[in-house]
Write an enzyme that holds these catalytic residues in place. Sequence first.
Site, PDB file in Angstrom:
ATOM      1  N   GLN A  94      78.397  15.031  41.101  1.00 25.44           N
ATOM      2  CA  GLN A  94      77.159  14.876  40.324  1.00 25.44           C
ATOM      3  C   GLN A  94      77.495  14.518  38.877  1.00 25.44           C
ATOM      4  O   GLN A  94      78.311  15.193  38.231  1.00 25.44           O
ATOM      5  CB  GLN A  94      76.322  16.163  40.360  1.00 25.44           C
ATOM      6  CG  GLN A  94      74.962  15.989  39.675  1.00 25.44           C
ATOM      7  CD  GLN A  94      74.048  17.210  39.820  1.00 25.44           C
ATOM      8  OE1 GLN A  94      74.447  18.251  40.348  1.00 25.44           O
ATOM      9  NE2 GLN A  94      72.815  17.071  39.351  1.00 25.44           N
ATOM     10  N   HIS A 100      68.523  14.502  42.101  1.00 26.42           N
ATOM     11  CA  HIS A 100      68.210  13.180  42.669  1.00 26.42           C
ATOM     12  C   HIS A 100      68.782  13.063  44.065  1.00 26.42           C
ATOM     13  O   HIS A 100      69.871  13.550  44.359  1.00 26.42           O
ATOM     14  CB  HIS A 100      68.725  12.048  41.781  1.00 26.42           C
ATOM     15  CG  HIS A 100      70.168  12.158  41.411  1.00 26.42           C
ATOM     16  ND1 HIS A 100      70.610  12.996  40.417  1.00 26.42           N
ATOM     17  CD2 HIS A 100      71.259  11.555  41.900  1.00 26.42           C
ATOM     18  CE1 HIS A 100      71.920  12.902  40.315  1.00 26.42           C
ATOM     19  NE2 HIS A 100      72.350  12.040  41.210  1.00 26.42           N
TER      20      HIS A 100
HETATM   21  P1  AMP Z   1      75.361  11.360  40.874  1.00 29.59           P
HETATM   22  O1  AMP Z   1      76.774  10.874  40.637  1.00 29.59           O
HETATM   23  O2  AMP Z   1      75.116  11.908  42.237  1.00 29.59           O
HETATM   24  O3  AMP Z   1      74.913  12.289  39.762  1.00 29.59           O
HETATM   25  O4  AMP Z   1      74.455  10.056  40.797  1.00 29.59           O
HETATM   26  C1  AMP Z   1      74.028   9.500  39.589  1.00 29.59           C
HETATM   27  C2  AMP Z   1      73.669   8.082  39.890  1.00 29.59           C
HETATM   28  O5  AMP Z   1      72.900   7.578  38.809  1.00 29.59           O
HETATM   29  C3  AMP Z   1      74.884   7.149  40.040  1.00 29.59           C
HETATM   30  O6  AMP Z   1      74.891   6.581  41.339  1.00 29.59           O
HETATM   31  C4  AMP Z   1      74.667   6.118  38.942  1.00 29.59           C
HETATM   32  O7  AMP Z   1      75.067   4.812  39.337  1.00 29.59           O
HETATM   33  C5  AMP Z   1      73.168   6.212  38.710  1.00 29.59           C
HETATM   34  N1  AMP Z   1      72.744   5.774  37.392  1.00 29.59           N
HETATM   35  C6  AMP Z   1      73.301   6.095  36.189  1.00 29.59           C
HETATM   36  N2  AMP Z   1      72.621   5.496  35.200  1.00 29.59           N
HETATM   37  C7  AMP Z   1      71.618   4.788  35.772  1.00 29.59           C
HETATM   38  C8  AMP Z   1      70.575   3.948  35.272  1.00 29.59           C
HETATM   39  N3  AMP Z   1      70.421   3.710  33.967  1.00 29.59           N
HETATM   40  N4  AMP Z   1      69.720   3.373  36.176  1.00 29.59           N
HETATM   41  C9  AMP Z   1      69.867   3.597  37.497  1.00 29.59           C
HETATM   42  N5  AMP Z   1      70.828   4.391  38.023  1.00 29.59           N
HETATM   43  C10 AMP Z   1      71.690   4.967  37.179  1.00 29.59           C
END
Ligand code: AMP
Length: 114
Positions: A94, A100
């Site tokens: 995370q 999410h």
């Molecule tokens: P996690 O690593 O499970 O916390 O997932 C966070 C996710 O957010 C990752 O897959 C990122 O690629 C995504 N993410 C980070 N910044 C953005 C953004 N500005 N718009 C869309 N997705 C994002």
Amino acid sequence: MSDCLFCKMVAGVIKPDVVYEDDAVLAFRDINPQAPSHVLVVPKRHISTINDLTGADAELVGRLYLAAKKVAGQDGIAAEGYRTVMNCNAAAGQTVFHLHLHVLGGRNMHWPPG
Ligand code: AMP
Ligand code: ZN
């Protein structure tokens, strides 16, 4: 305004590529997709991790999955199959500490995940 990236998206300060929205959840395309279809479904209310959920959030968690089902249908991946993932804390990967649900599809998934 909270310093949280996804709260800023919910507030409209940062505008993601939204694919679904209702009163409780927002769904948008991941900026760094790990599959042909990669959507994030987030609650509009800030909750940091699964560890912060309470019994009062039971319906909200269900709403995240119902939204996942909807976006999978919209993206045409429902029948072939898709994966939902919710990482909790650093060891699970995370990086954004606003709850999410990842919805990934459009390719064959592997098991076990890395
Ligand atoms: P996690 O690593 O499970 O916390 O997932 C966070 C996710 O957010 C990752 O897959 C990122 O690629 C995504 N993410 C980070 N910044 C953005 C953004 N500005 N718009 C869309 N997705 C994002
Ligand atoms: Zn937040």
